[in-house]
Design a protein around this motif. Sequence first.
Motif, PDB file in Angstrom:
ATOM      1  N   GLN A 201      41.985 -85.199 -43.757  1.00 34.98           N
ATOM      2  CA  GLN A 201      41.874 -86.618 -43.423  1.00 34.98           C
ATOM      3  C   GLN A 201      40.916 -87.287 -44.390  1.00 34.98           C
ATOM      4  N   ASP A 202      41.317 -88.475 -44.822  1.00 40.80           N
ATOM      5  CA  ASP A 202      40.585 -89.270 -45.804  1.00 40.80           C
ATOM      6  C   ASP A 202      39.950 -90.454 -45.065  1.00 40.80           C
ATOM      7  N   PHE A 203      38.857 -90.978 -45.597  1.00 41.21           N
ATOM      8  CA  PHE A 203      38.208 -92.181 -45.047  1.00 41.21           C
ATOM      9  C   PHE A 203      38.321 -93.275 -46.083  1.00 41.21           C
ATOM     10  N   LYS A 204      39.229 -94.238 -45.819  1.00 40.17           N
ATOM     11  CA  LYS A 204      39.583 -95.222 -46.851  1.00 40.17           C
ATOM     12  C   LYS A 204      38.615 -96.391 -46.943  1.00 40.17           C
ATOM     13  N   ARG A 205      38.000 -96.737 -45.820  1.00 38.99           N
ATOM     14  CA  ARG A 205      37.155 -97.936 -45.824  1.00 38.99           C
ATOM     15  C   ARG A 205      35.780 -97.615 -46.377  1.00 38.99           C
ATOM     16  N   ALA A 206      35.140 -98.649 -46.939  1.00 42.09           N
ATOM     17  CA  ALA A 206      33.863 -98.447 -47.639  1.00 42.09           C
ATOM     18  C   ALA A 206      32.713 -98.109 -46.693  1.00 42.09           C
ATOM     19  N   LEU A 207      32.746 -98.632 -45.458  1.00 45.08           N
ATOM     20  CA  LEU A 207      31.563 -98.550 -44.600  1.00 45.08           C
ATOM     21  C   LEU A 207      31.792 -97.699 -43.355  1.00 45.08           C
ATOM     22  N   MET A 218      36.394 -92.488 -49.398  1.00 44.48           N
ATOM     23  CA  MET A 218      34.930 -92.297 -49.377  1.00 44.48           C
ATOM     24  C   MET A 218      34.521 -90.925 -48.851  1.00 44.48           C
ATOM     25  N   GLY A 219      35.496 -90.113 -48.470  1.00 46.36           N
ATOM     26  CA  GLY A 219      35.169 -88.779 -47.973  1.00 46.36           C
ATOM     27  C   GLY A 219      36.401 -88.172 -47.336  1.00 46.36           C
ATOM     28  N   ALA A 220      36.328 -86.881 -47.050  1.00 44.97           N
ATOM     29  CA  ALA A 220      37.478 -86.199 -46.446  1.00 44.97           C
ATOM     30  C   ALA A 220      37.007 -84.915 -45.789  1.00 44.97           C
ATOM     31  N   TYR A 221      37.858 -84.389 -44.900  1.00 40.96           N
ATOM     32  CA  TYR A 221      37.573 -83.079 -44.310  1.00 40.96           C
ATOM     33  C   TYR A 221      38.878 -82.364 -44.012  1.00 40.96           C
ATOM     34  N   SER A 222      38.754 -81.065 -43.851  1.00 37.89           N
ATOM     35  CA  SER A 222      39.874 -80.209 -43.478  1.00 37.89           C
ATOM     36  C   SER A 222      39.264 -78.930 -42.917  1.00 37.89           C
ATOM     37  N   PRO A 223      39.838 -78.278 -41.903  1.00 33.13           N
ATOM     38  CA  PRO A 223      41.071 -78.639 -41.210  1.00 33.13           C
ATOM     39  C   PRO A 223      40.859 -79.769 -40.211  1.00 33.13           C
ATOM     40  N   LEU A 224      41.937 -80.127 -39.499  1.00 36.53           N
ATOM     41  CA  LEU A 224      41.901 -81.197 -38.507  1.00 36.53           C
ATOM     42  C   LEU A 224      41.992 -80.553 -37.119  1.00 36.53           C
ATOM     43  N   PRO A 225      40.837 -80.333 -36.465  1.00 38.31           N
ATOM     44  CA  PRO A 225      40.864 -79.600 -35.194  1.00 38.31           C
ATOM     45  C   PRO A 225      41.661 -80.315 -34.110  1.00 38.31           C
ATOM     46  N   ARG A 406      29.147 -93.114 -47.104  1.00 38.69           N
ATOM     47  CA  ARG A 406      29.299 -93.189 -45.649  1.00 38.69           C
ATOM     48  C   ARG A 406      28.522 -92.057 -44.992  1.00 38.69           C
ATOM     49  N   THR A 407      27.981 -92.332 -43.792  1.00 34.02           N
ATOM     50  CA  THR A 407      27.214 -91.282 -43.099  1.00 34.02           C
ATOM     51  C   THR A 407      28.034 -90.631 -41.983  1.00 34.02           C
ATOM     52  N   ASP A 408      29.296 -91.090 -41.823  1.00 36.24           N
ATOM     53  CA  ASP A 408      30.069 -90.617 -40.656  1.00 36.24           C
ATOM     54  C   ASP A 408      31.315 -89.817 -41.042  1.00 36.24           C
TER      55      ASP A 408
END
Length: 417
Positions: A201-207, A218-225, A406-408
């Motif tokens: 999953q990607d985070f498209k928004r700046a804030l 602005m960031g991503a993670y994997s896997p998607l629990p 981003r911090t989240d």
Amino acid sequence: MKVLVIGGGAREHALCRSLSLDPDVNALYCAPGNAGISEVAELRPVDALDGEAVARLATELGADLVVVGPEAPLVAGVADAVRAVGIPVFGPSAEAARLEGSKAFAKDVMAAAGVPTARSYVCTTADEVDAALDAFGAPYVVKDDGLAAGKGVVVTEDRAAARAHALACDRVVIEEFLDGPEVSLFAITDGVTVLPLQPAQDFKRALDGDEGPNTGGMGAYSPLPWADPKLVDEVMESVLQPTVDELRHRGTPFSGLLYAGLAITSRGVRVIEFNARFGDPETQVVLARLRTPLASVLLNAAQGTLHAEPALSWREDAAVTVVIASHNYPDTPRTGDPIEGLAEVAAEDAPDAYVLHAGTRREGDAVVSAGGRVLSVTATGSDLAQARERAYKAVARIRLDGSQHRTDIAAKAAERR
Ligand code: AMP
Ligand code: GLY
């Protein structure tokens, strides 16, 4: 194997890092690359949009495989130029890359292949735009037909803003709003066989909190629990294989990386967009989890022998990447600021966390910012919470005047455990 990677962002750094760890790779080049990539690959200058120049460089280097990272060279036909001199290339032809280069073309392929996507109209006149906006109502989704480096899509409740964006483009796709979480799923294909990677999953928004303007990510993670374990199989069957089959039947086989941007709606999975290359920053987390050495998979895709590859093998680890962007990104990012703290991350946090470079260059002994997205700080851990903690610990060591992040990233997903 001698491999040449074209591009110079964090995605190419992630690709080069994985390739440099592959025992099959005995020489690795990147053109034009960036300051971080120079630590794992030999850099060569090149105009990445010039197919003849890239083909000449690949020939000079005696490359066994060329990997084209970004979309602009693919749409410009760089993979065709390399193929024309007889060197295997990972990346689609210009014809097949239209799947990303033209949203109207992608819609046409999806309609023919029965792939679920938002209902849409292709509009070229103000009357058509008005009719389409009224047909769907708010929130309005208006997409420039052509490549726009992440800035072509406007999603808004404001009809006047939607209309203004539509009229500023030559040709637009206006479509139904899709509700629900977004997933990026990549597949490696040779035009026949399709090998899915793990979703991210990607985070498209700046804030934080998904506020602010759209960005490249602005960031991503994997896997998607939180995702259905059957998601990959379902998308393979309803999206990836039918799209690859349709393009082959049209006489324009797609070989390379097929990126499906998906919305998981209450009515099922829908395609938001296709890209014709690895996503950035999702690649950073997907490759961090890939156990299978990358080079032979990419070469088999390039040579049409992907059926010989067994299914990919994955680490149990989770991965998180946090993008550090320059002052004023995504508007007019400020560049030329010195970056400090890179050596501390390498000394204190590696190998669990490491810094992939996006827009950076060397200036004497210093590394300075050279683009909007500057670094992609990536970490792995036994779960998302640990990967996230490690990534942010490394982020805290980096000093870049005016930078933002981003911090989240992955926060909600990590809480679910
Ligand atoms: P794209 O450049 O096509 O990935 O679009 C950028 C972002 O706009 C996507 O990641 C979505 O968040 C949003 N978006 C695009 N199409 C739609 C849609 N039909 N419904 C809701 N959001 C969308
Ligand atoms: N992360 C979005 C993209 O690569 O297009």
